[in-house]
Design a protein around this motif. Structure first.
Motif, PDB file in Angstrom:
ATOM      1  N   GLN A   1       0.800  -1.318   0.105  1.00 29.98           N
ATOM      2  CA  GLN A   1      -0.131   0.066   0.055  1.00 29.98           C
ATOM      3  C   GLN A   1       0.911   1.410  -0.003  1.00 29.98           C
ATOM      4  OE1 GLN A   1      -0.231  -2.432   2.587  1.00 29.98           O
ATOM      5  NE2 GLN A   1      -0.314  -1.285   4.386  1.00 29.98           N
TER       6      GLN A   1
ATOM      7  N   ASP B   1     -12.961  -0.017  -5.426  1.00 28.47           N
ATOM      8  CA  ASP B   1     -12.147   1.003  -5.734  1.00 28.47           C
ATOM      9  C   ASP B   1     -11.912   0.782  -7.239  1.00 28.47           C
ATOM     10  OD1 ASP B   1     -10.175   2.815  -6.405  1.00 28.47           O
ATOM     11  OD2 ASP B   1      -9.034   2.659  -4.942  1.00 28.47           O
TER      12      ASP B   1
ATOM     13  N   SER C   1      -8.385   1.771  -8.716  1.00 25.80           N
ATOM     14  CA  SER C   1      -7.415   0.937  -8.722  1.00 25.80           C
ATOM     15  C   SER C   1      -7.509  -0.342  -9.457  1.00 25.80           C
ATOM     16  CB  SER C   1      -7.324   0.507  -7.215  1.00 25.80           C
ATOM     17  OG  SER C   1      -7.179   1.685  -6.158  1.00 25.80           O
TER      18      SER C   1
ATOM     19  N   TRP D   1       0.940   3.037  -3.283  1.00 22.76           N
ATOM     20  CA  TRP D   1      -0.174   3.527  -4.089  1.00 22.76           C
ATOM     21  C   TRP D   1      -0.557   4.709  -3.452  1.00 22.76           C
ATOM     22  CZ3 TRP D   1      -3.708   0.661  -7.357  1.00 22.76           C
ATOM     23  CH2 TRP D   1      -3.305  -0.588  -7.793  1.00 22.76           C
TER      24      TRP D   1
ATOM     25  N   GLU E   1      -3.053   6.573  -2.738  1.00 22.31           N
ATOM     26  CA  GLU E   1      -3.885   6.756  -1.332  1.00 22.31           C
ATOM     27  C   GLU E   1      -3.475   5.851  -0.227  1.00 22.31           C
ATOM     28  OE1 GLU E   1      -5.987   9.176  -1.294  1.00 22.31           O
ATOM     29  OE2 GLU E   1      -5.906   9.694  -3.403  1.00 22.31           O
ATOM     30  N   LYS E   2      -2.623   5.093  -0.217  1.00 23.53           N
ATOM     31  CA  LYS E   2      -1.778   4.316   0.625  1.00 23.53           C
ATOM     32  C   LYS E   2      -2.882   3.064   0.767  1.00 23.53           C
ATOM     33  CE  LYS E   2       1.479   6.552   1.181  1.00 23.53           C
ATOM     34  NZ  LYS E   2       2.766   6.654   0.618  1.00 23.53           N
ATOM     35  N   ARG E   3      -3.845   2.615  -0.158  1.00 20.02           N
ATOM     36  CA  ARG E   3      -4.746   1.705  -0.250  1.00 20.02           C
ATOM     37  C   ARG E   3      -4.934   1.015  -1.616  1.00 20.02           C
ATOM     38  NH1 ARG E   3     -10.199   1.577   2.822  1.00 20.02           N
ATOM     39  NH2 ARG E   3     -11.840   0.845   1.420  1.00 20.02           N
TER      40      ARG E   3
END
Length: 337
Positions: free
Chosen positions: A215, A298, A301, A218, A220-222
């Motif tokens: 993460q 998401d 993603s 990425w 958004e750290k997600r």
């Protein structure tokens, strides 16, 4: 360990998986039943808790639930294509791969389930501190085309590195998580890009070091690590069963998020029954702390995973279209919650 060319590995994998499902998942009618496929990974706590706590059984009533645990997303997707399963929990990369290769007809996206929960783990005495140190190294990831495999190969490509089968000098072993654990313990691989709980097992049991959690790469750290997908024909023919499944899944997710201690103990019990192995409570707790359980999808993603898979040659050469990935026959679209 002999390294097969990528194309050969993919063909071999498809053959093995197809044979396996013809043996263990014989064609049968889907009348009054739902056949569900998922992993024994902690990131698959949603189906595990939903089954173990009886939420799915309570909601589906007389509809019989048949479960099968597999080792990889490509294996689960193949079960759907073989009409040996109706619903499956997989990572986004195998879903996109299967969706594109079925000409957007075979499978559909129903819901999210989990985010994050994968790490790049190196040996305790490793000199790896960044991508520049990966040349000549042996790195493991699960089966070709699964989410961690796509993430690893994309990471290498972004940093100007190529796997050995593409003329580069990074050796990639695509093997099951249990085999990765064994090779890492023996020091026969330098690193592994793996999901939970394997990532934490390498750290706790074998003194591995997390170079990073995925993460962190990425925006958004997600990132989505587990989604729920289904066979298109089953969804169309049994919308009420699918709707009940989604409702029960939401209850399972709420219970997981509200009862972390009970979730962990339930998972430990499940893992023991499935594998015969005991998991340390602290290891399980650390693994769970790296995952977020959520039914939302998401979309951006998933598009990123598709772009990565396409750039790696997993989606063919003729482009792809994700405009119709959702199961829009349902009255309630869970990704709009």
């Amino acid at each position: 360990m002999k390294i097969l060319p990528l194309s050969g590995v993919i063909v071999f994998t498809i053959i093995v998986i197809s044979i396996g499902f013809s043996m263990f998942f014989p064609h049968e009618t889907d009348q009054n039943q739902v056949r569900i496929v998922y992993f024994a990974n902690i990131s698959h706590a949603v189906p595990i808790i939903g089954i173990e706590n009886g939420y799915f059984a309570d909601h589906l009533g007389d509809t019989k639930i048949k479960t099968r645990i597999v080792d990889s997303g490509p294996e689960a997707v193949e079960a759907l294509f073989a009409n040996s399963a109706d619903l499956a929990y997989v990572g986004p990369a195998p879903f996109v791969n299967g969706y594109v290769k079925s000409d957007a007809n075979g499978i559909k996206l129903l819901s999210g389930a989990a985010y994050n929960g994968a790490s790049f783990v190196i040996q305790s005495d490793s000199d790896i501190s960044g991508p520049a140190d990966l040349a000549g190294k042996k790195i493991a990831a699960p089966l070709i085309g699964n989410t961690q495999d796509v993430s690893l190969r994309n990471y290498l490509a972004k940093n100007g590195l190529k796997p050995a089968e593409k003329g580069g000098n990074v050796i990639i072993y695509n093997i099951a998580n249990a085999e990765i654990n064994t090779l890492f313990a023996k020091g026969e691989i330098d690193a592994a890009w793996v999901p939970e709980p394997t990532a934490t097992m390498l750290v706790v049991n074998h003194k591995g070091k997390r170079l990073f959690q995925e993460q962190e790469l990425w925006p958004e750290k997600r990132f989505p690590s587990v989604i729920l997908i289904g066979r298109t024909s089953y969804i169309a023919e049994h919308p009420e069963v699918v709707q009940k499944w989604l409702s029960a899944q939401n209850i399972a997710i709420d219970w997981i998020n509200q009862n972390p201690d009970k979730t962990e103990s339930t998972y430990i019990k499940f893992f023991k029954e499935h594998t015969g192995k005991n998991l340390d409570k602290n290891l399980v707790h650390e693994s769970f702390s790296n995952i977020v359980y959520d039914s939302k999808v998401d979309v951006e993603s998933i598009k990123i995973f598709a772009q990565r898979a396409y750039s790696l040659g997993y989606l063919g050469r003729n482009g792809y279209n994700l405009d119709d990935i959702y199961a829009n026959t349902l009255e309630m679209k869970p990704w709009q919650n």
